[in-house]
Write a protein that holds these residues in place. Structure first.
Motif, mmCIF file in Angstrom:
data_model
loop_
_atom_site.group_PDB
_atom_site.id
_atom_site.type_symbol
_atom_site.label_atom_id
_atom_site.label_comp_id
_atom_site.label_asym_id
_atom_site.label_seq_id
_atom_site.Cartn_x
_atom_site.Cartn_y
_atom_site.Cartn_z
ATOM 1 N N PRO A 152 0.829 -1.208 0.000
ATOM 2 C CA PRO A 152 0.000 0.000 0.000
ATOM 3 C C PRO A 152 0.872 1.269 0.000
ATOM 4 O O PRO A 152 1.913 1.310 0.662
ATOM 5 N N VAL A 153 0.430 2.257 -0.729
ATOM 6 C CA VAL A 153 1.162 3.533 -0.814
ATOM 7 C C VAL A 153 1.477 4.063 0.579
ATOM 8 O O VAL A 153 2.591 4.522 0.843
ATOM 9 N N ASP A 154 0.516 3.967 1.483
ATOM 10 C CA ASP A 154 0.682 4.512 2.835
ATOM 11 C C ASP A 154 1.751 3.777 3.658
ATOM 12 O O ASP A 154 2.186 4.294 4.682
ATOM 13 N N ALA A 155 2.170 2.583 3.254
ATOM 14 C CA ALA A 155 3.146 1.805 4.020
ATOM 15 C C ALA A 155 4.577 1.959 3.514
ATOM 16 O O ALA A 155 5.514 1.468 4.150
ATOM 17 N N VAL A 156 4.750 2.643 2.403
ATOM 18 C CA VAL A 156 6.067 2.698 1.750
ATOM 19 C C VAL A 156 7.095 3.500 2.550
ATOM 20 O O VAL A 156 8.236 3.060 2.711
ATOM 21 N N LEU A 157 6.724 4.656 3.062
ATOM 22 C CA LEU A 157 7.675 5.485 3.800
ATOM 23 C C LEU A 157 8.249 4.729 4.992
ATOM 24 O O LEU A 157 9.471 4.759 5.235
ATOM 25 N N GLU A 158 7.430 4.015 5.721
ATOM 26 C CA GLU A 158 7.910 3.242 6.867
ATOM 27 C C GLU A 158 8.890 2.152 6.422
ATOM 28 O O GLU A 158 9.903 1.907 7.085
ATOM 29 N N LYS A 159 8.629 1.515 5.285
ATOM 30 C CA LYS A 159 9.526 0.475 4.779
ATOM 31 C C LYS A 159 10.878 1.069 4.361
ATOM 32 O O LYS A 159 11.915 0.424 4.515
#
Length: 182
Positions: A152-159
């Motif tokens: 999900p787009v919203d999970a990318v920064l954390e990864k």
């Protein structure tokens, strides 16, 4: 006024000229007059990187083994191309389908920049592909064994912050491209 000066190439020869690896050896003269006998330059193809987003706001990534580092990496679909034979956009669309089985009719250029201009000649061409659709038509090279991953787009920064996504071209495409998504 700019006081910087370019280096002068005194001699240049191909130290390695293989279809998969080309290295040029330059003898250079620095602006201060010093001579460097062995300055090696990697002659590399340009690379098209595509940021594919589904209509469910998931990014299509590939996970694959990278031999130079001896580990697996999560990256955006990408591949080398010769800009004299193929446009970056055509290469991006081709690589997306070959590596993931997804296609798009909605692709736009994000940016072009140099990968590592101190030693490499190539440019990275970044593209955003929205509303990608799965067709299942993968065409992998002999060295490619790929797992397609949807994040999900919203999970990318954390990864990225956790180091789970850590390839420079992929990170650059994500930061530049996600700013363009509506």
């Amino acid at each position: 006024m700019n006081s910087l000066e370019k280096w002068t190439i005194l001699q240049s020869e191909m130290a390695l000229n293989h279809p998969w690896c080309k290295v040029r050896r330059d003898k250079i003269k620095l602006p201060d007059g010093k001579i460097i006998d062995d300055y090696f330059v990697n002659i590399r193809p340009d690379v098209a990187i595509v940021l594919p987003i589904t209509n469910h706001q998931e990014i299509v990534f590939v996970k694959q083994y990278r031999h130079a580092i001896s580990d697996f990496f999560i990256e955006l679909p990408a591949g080398g191309f010769n800009p004299e034979q193929e446009s970056g956009q055509v290469a991006a669309i081709r690589e997306l389908e070959e590596e993931t089985g997804y296609v798009t009719s909605n692709i736009k250029k994000i940016a072009t920049f140099y990968d590592k201009p101190s030693k490499d000649t190539n440019q990275l061409h970044l593209y955003l592909a929205e509303n990608v659709v799965k067709t299942g038509n993968l065409k992998l090279d002999i060295t490619e064994e790929i797992e397609v991953i949807l994040i999900p787009v919203d999970a990318v920064l954390e990864k990225i912050q956790k180091g789970e996504i850590c390839v420079a071209g992929t990170v650059a495409a994500l930061f530049l491209g996600l700013n363009l998504v509506k």
